[in-house]
Design a protein around this motif. Structure first.
Motif, PDB file in Angstrom:
ATOM      1  N   ASN A 134      10.668  10.123  18.991  1.00 38.56           N
ATOM      2  CA  ASN A 134       9.622  10.732  18.076  1.00 38.56           C
ATOM      3  C   ASN A 134       9.649   9.787  17.177  1.00 38.56           C
ATOM      4  O   ASN A 134       9.610   8.897  17.304  1.00 38.56           O
ATOM      5  CB  ASN A 134      10.610  12.216  17.510  1.00 38.56           C
ATOM      6  CG  ASN A 134      10.951  13.037  17.977  1.00 38.56           C
ATOM      7  OD1 ASN A 134      10.089  13.418  19.231  1.00 38.56           O
ATOM      8  ND2 ASN A 134      11.680  13.912  17.844  1.00 38.56           N
ATOM      9  N   VAL A 135       7.821   9.736  16.498  1.00 41.90           N
ATOM     10  CA  VAL A 135       7.368   9.311  16.292  1.00 41.90           C
ATOM     11  C   VAL A 135       7.871   9.184  14.578  1.00 41.90           C
ATOM     12  O   VAL A 135       8.425  10.216  14.064  1.00 41.90           O
ATOM     13  CB  VAL A 135       6.014   9.614  15.950  1.00 41.90           C
ATOM     14  CG1 VAL A 135       5.093   9.377  17.269  1.00 41.90           C
ATOM     15  CG2 VAL A 135       5.432  11.127  15.245  1.00 41.90           C
ATOM     16  N   LEU A 136       8.155   8.865  13.742  1.00 42.34           N
ATOM     17  CA  LEU A 136       8.617   8.159  12.630  1.00 42.34           C
ATOM     18  C   LEU A 136       7.199   7.842  11.399  1.00 42.34           C
ATOM     19  O   LEU A 136       6.899   7.395  11.709  1.00 42.34           O
ATOM     20  CB  LEU A 136       9.214   6.799  12.074  1.00 42.34           C
ATOM     21  CG  LEU A 136      10.529   6.844  10.999  1.00 42.34           C
ATOM     22  CD1 LEU A 136      10.924   8.076   9.877  1.00 42.34           C
ATOM     23  CD2 LEU A 136      10.778   5.256  10.723  1.00 42.34           C
ATOM     24  N   VAL A 137       7.263   8.742  10.699  1.00 39.69           N
ATOM     25  CA  VAL A 137       6.597   8.227   9.238  1.00 39.69           C
ATOM     26  C   VAL A 137       7.043   8.779   7.693  1.00 39.69           C
ATOM     27  O   VAL A 137       8.112   9.870   7.759  1.00 39.69           O
ATOM     28  CB  VAL A 137       5.382  10.369   9.581  1.00 39.69           C
ATOM     29  CG1 VAL A 137       4.512  10.131   7.918  1.00 39.69           C
ATOM     30  CG2 VAL A 137       4.815   9.972   9.945  1.00 39.69           C
ATOM     31  N   SER A 138       6.920   7.626   7.451  1.00 41.15           N
ATOM     32  CA  SER A 138       7.696   7.723   6.129  1.00 41.15           C
ATOM     33  C   SER A 138       7.056   6.700   5.444  1.00 41.15           C
ATOM     34  O   SER A 138       6.695   5.426   4.976  1.00 41.15           O
ATOM     35  CB  SER A 138       8.970   6.948   6.342  1.00 41.15           C
ATOM     36  OG  SER A 138       9.479   6.661   4.605  1.00 41.15           O
ATOM     37  N   THR A 154       0.670  -1.130  -0.086  1.00 40.11           N
ATOM     38  CA  THR A 154       0.259  -0.082   0.328  1.00 40.11           C
ATOM     39  C   THR A 154       0.612   0.689  -0.330  1.00 40.11           C
ATOM     40  O   THR A 154       0.216   2.454  -0.468  1.00 40.11           O
ATOM     41  CB  THR A 154      -1.120  -0.127   1.385  1.00 40.11           C
ATOM     42  OG1 THR A 154      -0.028  -0.066   2.327  1.00 40.11           O
ATOM     43  CG2 THR A 154      -1.701  -1.367   1.122  1.00 40.11           C
ATOM     44  N   SER A 155       1.840   1.159  -0.054  1.00 40.36           N
ATOM     45  CA  SER A 155       2.734   2.407  -0.056  1.00 40.36           C
ATOM     46  C   SER A 155       3.816   2.149  -1.573  1.00 40.36           C
ATOM     47  O   SER A 155       4.345   2.975  -1.684  1.00 40.36           O
ATOM     48  CB  SER A 155       4.282   2.440   1.381  1.00 40.36           C
ATOM     49  OG  SER A 155       3.112   2.548   2.389  1.00 40.36           O
ATOM     50  N   PHE A 156       3.541   1.695  -2.455  1.00 42.26           N
ATOM     51  CA  PHE A 156       4.177   2.089  -3.130  1.00 42.26           C
ATOM     52  C   PHE A 156       3.886   2.918  -4.059  1.00 42.26           C
ATOM     53  O   PHE A 156       1.793   2.986  -4.567  1.00 42.26           O
ATOM     54  CB  PHE A 156       4.174   0.221  -4.223  1.00 42.26           C
ATOM     55  CG  PHE A 156       4.428   0.406  -5.470  1.00 42.26           C
ATOM     56  CD1 PHE A 156       6.436   0.632  -5.528  1.00 42.26           C
ATOM     57  CD2 PHE A 156       3.515  -0.096  -6.670  1.00 42.26           C
ATOM     58  CE1 PHE A 156       6.821   0.811  -6.451  1.00 42.26           C
ATOM     59  CE2 PHE A 156       4.780  -0.414  -7.605  1.00 42.26           C
ATOM     60  CZ  PHE A 156       5.914   0.522  -7.722  1.00 42.26           C
ATOM     61  N   GLY A 157       4.365   3.784  -4.919  1.00 36.68           N
ATOM     62  CA  GLY A 157       3.711   4.768  -5.961  1.00 36.68           C
ATOM     63  C   GLY A 157       3.579   5.858  -5.846  1.00 36.68           C
ATOM     64  O   GLY A 157       3.501   6.063  -4.372  1.00 36.68           O
ATOM     65  N   PRO A 158       3.045   6.854  -6.506  1.00 42.42           N
ATOM     66  CA  PRO A 158       3.013   8.564  -6.089  1.00 42.42           C
ATOM     67  C   PRO A 158       1.913   8.922  -5.178  1.00 42.42           C
ATOM     68  O   PRO A 158       1.906   9.253  -4.331  1.00 42.42           O
ATOM     69  CB  PRO A 158       2.819   8.970  -7.331  1.00 42.42           C
ATOM     70  CG  PRO A 158       2.203   7.852  -7.784  1.00 42.42           C
ATOM     71  CD  PRO A 158       3.460   6.142  -7.475  1.00 42.42           C
ATOM     72  N   TYR A 159       1.252   7.342  -5.291  1.00 49.01           N
ATOM     73  CA  TYR A 159      -0.724   7.626  -4.600  1.00 49.01           C
ATOM     74  C   TYR A 159      -0.290   6.459  -3.224  1.00 49.01           C
ATOM     75  O   TYR A 159      -1.401   6.144  -2.555  1.00 49.01           O
ATOM     76  CB  TYR A 159      -1.799   6.651  -5.301  1.00 49.01           C
ATOM     77  CG  TYR A 159      -1.765   8.849  -5.890  1.00 49.01           C
ATOM     78  CD1 TYR A 159      -3.306   9.518  -5.480  1.00 49.01           C
ATOM     79  CD2 TYR A 159      -1.343   8.559  -7.449  1.00 49.01           C
ATOM     80  CE1 TYR A 159      -3.225  10.788  -6.950  1.00 49.01           C
ATOM     81  CE2 TYR A 159      -2.146   9.286  -8.676  1.00 49.01           C
ATOM     82  CZ  TYR A 159      -2.449  10.821  -8.000  1.00 49.01           C
ATOM     83  OH  TYR A 159      -2.597  11.262  -8.861  1.00 49.01           O
ATOM     84  N   GLY A 160       0.975   6.024  -2.827  1.00 47.80           N
ATOM     85  CA  GLY A 160       1.326   4.863  -1.732  1.00 47.80           C
ATOM     86  C   GLY A 160       0.563   5.906  -0.570  1.00 47.80           C
ATOM     87  O   GLY A 160       1.067   6.613   0.243  1.00 47.80           O
ATOM     88  N   LYS A 161       0.299   4.964   0.753  1.00 46.93           N
ATOM     89  CA  LYS A 161      -0.138   5.268   1.839  1.00 46.93           C
ATOM     90  C   LYS A 161       1.375   5.388   2.674  1.00 46.93           C
ATOM     91  O   LYS A 161       1.916   4.628   2.361  1.00 46.93           O
ATOM     92  CB  LYS A 161      -0.789   4.604   2.373  1.00 46.93           C
ATOM     93  CG  LYS A 161      -2.102   4.553   1.664  1.00 46.93           C
ATOM     94  CD  LYS A 161      -3.019   5.792   1.601  1.00 46.93           C
ATOM     95  CE  LYS A 161      -3.785   5.739   0.845  1.00 46.93           C
ATOM     96  NZ  LYS A 161      -5.279   7.665   0.375  1.00 46.93           N
ATOM     97  N   ASP A 162       1.194   6.660   4.133  1.00 49.10           N
ATOM     98  CA  ASP A 162       2.648   6.268   4.316  1.00 49.10           C
ATOM     99  C   ASP A 162       2.776   5.816   5.428  1.00 49.10           C
ATOM    100  O   ASP A 162       1.518   5.066   6.420  1.00 49.10           O
ATOM    101  CB  ASP A 162       2.954   8.153   5.479  1.00 49.10           C
ATOM    102  CG  ASP A 162       3.172   8.899   3.844  1.00 49.10           C
ATOM    103  OD1 ASP A 162       3.647   7.943   3.021  1.00 49.10           O
ATOM    104  OD2 ASP A 162       2.792  10.184   4.447  1.00 49.10           O
ATOM    105  N   LYS A 163       3.611   4.769   6.882  1.00 51.20           N
ATOM    106  CA  LYS A 163       3.224   4.209   7.796  1.00 51.20           C
ATOM    107  C   LYS A 163       3.935   5.169   8.599  1.00 51.20           C
ATOM    108  O   LYS A 163       5.155   5.954   8.884  1.00 51.20           O
ATOM    109  CB  LYS A 163       4.386   2.726   7.486  1.00 51.20           C
ATOM    110  CG  LYS A 163       3.972   2.468   6.679  1.00 51.20           C
ATOM    111  CD  LYS A 163       2.508   1.269   6.059  1.00 51.20           C
ATOM    112  CE  LYS A 163       2.275   0.286   6.012  1.00 51.20           C
ATOM    113  NZ  LYS A 163       1.659   1.002   4.304  1.00 51.20           N
TER     114      LYS A 163
END
Length: 584
Positions: A52-56, A28-37
């Protein structure tokens, strides 16, 4: 010793299922419209949040923060890290392609096809795809380089957090590339990851990121010093010496020898002699014409005071990478010998500047024209001319990108995204590089080429005639499964964008089936435009490019990782080794 599974068949299936679970996390994180974790670190009691939290959405970053215990699944982690270290991008692609191949291997194994037959067929498929990339790659030349660079920056930025400021970062990177190319000698080896220095400063918008010519080094003042009282600027051309010296007092002991004195006066005489030696060497540095000295580590206070009295400004740099960048920027060697100083470097100016809440030392690079004028005016002897040519080869264009973001966690993600952009550009910056169409078009074309190869429809191409005659029925099934695994990547891209992947890929496949008299595709770069949900030419219509080396690395690494996992028939867990006790 403990055997993890009962048989070879169950071991392979168990390992494949463990790897597929890793791929489900990244899908679900693949491509330009993928989601972050979002990663949150907790303590051992699972109560208190630490750090700190990590968003990537970067594949390698996500896998690094996952706790993967299964030995086969850890191959996915090592695969993503290897792709990140070698190419810098495509970490999610290589993991998803490997999982797609393993998923079809699992079906083939259940249908009774031996793993060696699968491996042999997959190797041939990999060779055919690599030949296709070499055939269809678009070479870069002097006329189209920067237009393709601009298109590649926009393509790579589409899936990053900085895509909102696409125009700003694209122009910033293009200016950096032109500055480095103009400031470096012809035929010199340029590494963008080294020549473009990255500095992160939180507390502002991403759109306030800027480009500075030269090197920007974080500067920590000594205790008691005030920013306004420091030497602020020195313009008009600065002579620079970069050194890594042991300028402490020359010790009286050498190889264990000690000097004993019978009076306090003689001890003071030895100390004074040591001070005189330091003062003589500092005077020699000042007489060589040095204006600013950059020293690795902390210089002795007495030596620094002497240099200040002689009119030399001293800056202590504790990071050796920064020292190397200053040497490249000013065109001088890092010396550790005061007896024979190298040719001095040149800088346009050296000053202190404040960005956000941080204080930085800025070394502005001097243009090549200024260097040539200074060298012709000051160096007339043959020896100096030789030194001059050596220093010109040392000097390279160095610039610094200051990345801004509102918070510390966001500025770290911006740095990761910008690093991926540099890695992609570093693959195509040399003059002998090439690119291919992006958007998954190469995978669709490769899948169609393998399908034609498998059905004996491409026999007019001589390089495949010998292979076709040797394919057996089981290998033909494996080739078809390899082709379907290639189509899985564009399918995930379209699905993450919210479109009907089956209908759109059927339309794209019809374009790839169209062949000329020589069985070459007339539309090799057709794929799905994720913004409009229509099938378009990625190269001619949308100018979407990828480095050919990136796609080659993804295909080769995924095939080799699949082969590695298929070859494992037992998982053996060894207990910790007992300590060997030596007999007295």
């Amino acid at each position: 010793m403990m055997v993890h599974s009962k048989g070879a068949f169950s071991t392979v299936c168990h390992n494949i299922n463990a790897c597929l679970s890793v791929g489900e996390v990244l899908k679900t994180s693949f491509g330009p419209y993928g989601k972050d974790k979002l990663f949150v670190h907790r303590d051992k009691r699972n109560q208190k949040v630490e750090g700190n939290v990590l968003v990537s959405n970067d594949g390698a970053t996500i896998l690094r923060h996952l706790k993967i215990h299964h030995p086969a699944a850890r191959i996915m982690l090592e695969l993503a890290i290897a792709q990140d270290n070698s190419i810098g991008d495509g970490t999610t692609s290589v993991v998803l392609l490997t999982c797609g191949l393993l998923r079809r291997c699992l079906m083939l194994i259940h249908n009774g096809i031996h793993t060696n037959i699968i491996i042999r067929a997959f190797r041939r498929c990999c060779d055919c795809v690599l030949n296709l990339i070499n055939e269809t790659a678009i070479p870069l030349n002097q006329s189209n380089r920067y237009s393709i660079f601009e298109a590649m920056i926009k393509t790579s930025m589409g899936s990053k957090i900085i895509s909102r400021y696409q125009t700003h970062f694209t122009q910033l990177l293009l200016n950096a590339l032109k500055f480095i190319e103009n400031g470096s000698p012809l035929h010199s080896s340029i590494n963008l990851l080294r020549n473009i220095h990255i500095v992160t400063v939180p507390g502002a918008s991403m759109g306030e990121s800027s480009l500075l010519n030269g090197v920007l080094v974080e500067f920590i003042p000594k205790e008691g010093e005030v920013y306004s009282s420091m030497p602020f600027k020195k313009e008009g051309g600065v002579n620079v010496l970069v050194c890594k010296l042991d300028l402490e007092y020359w010790k009286s002991s050498f190889l264990g020898a000690k000097i004993k004195v019978d009076s306090h006066t003689k001890g003071e005489q030895i100390t004074q002699r040591e001070r005189d030696l330091i003062q003589e060497r500092m005077r020699a540095i000042s007489l060589s014409g040095v204006d600013v000295l950059f020293h690795f580590g902390t210089m002795n206070e007495f030596a620094e005071e002497n240099l200040t009295q002689f009119g030399v400004t001293v800056y202590n740099i504790n990071n050796f990478v920064d020292i190397e960048l200053i040497g490249l920027c000013t065109g001088t060697l890092i010396t550790s010998n005061l007896e024979s100083l190298p040719k001095l470097g040149r800088a346009q100016s050296v000053d202190l500047t404040k960005i956000g809440e941080k204080l930085f030392l800025r070394i502005n690079e001097q243009s090549n024209n200024d260097n040539n004028n200074d060298n012709s005016r000051n160096n007339s002897s043959e020896e100096n001319n030789n030194n001059n040519s050596n220093s010109n080869n040392i000097k390279q264009g160095i610039c610094t990108v200051v990345l801004r973001a509102p918070s510390e966690s966001l500025v770290q993600e911006v740095e990761r995204s910008f690093h991926d952009l540099l890695c992609v550009l570093n693959q195509v910056f040399p003059f002998n590089s090439s690119v291919i169409g992006g958007g998954g078009s190469l995978f669709l074309e490769a899948a169609q080429r393998l399908t034609l190869l498998n059905s004996n429809m491409d026999s007019s191409n001589e390089q495949f005639v010998d292979l076709i005659t040797h394919y057996k029925e089981k290998e033909q099934v494996c080739i078809q499964q390899f082709a379907e695994a290639l189509e899985e990547l564009p399918q995930i891209l379209v699905k993450n964008a919210g479109y009907d992947s089956l209908a759109l890929l059927l339309k794209a496949r019809e374009f790839h089936k169209q062949r000329d008299l020589f069985s070459h595709s007339t539309h090799p770069w057709m794929s799905v435009d994720l913004d409009s949900g229509t099938v378009k030419d990625m190269v001619n219509d949308l100018q979407i490019y990828e480095p050919s080396t990136l796609c080659k690395s993804v295909i080769q690494s995924a095939t080799e990782a699949t082969e590695m996992i298929l070859r494992v028939d037992r998982v053996i867990i060894n207990p910790p080794r007992e300590e060997i006790k030596m007999h007295s």
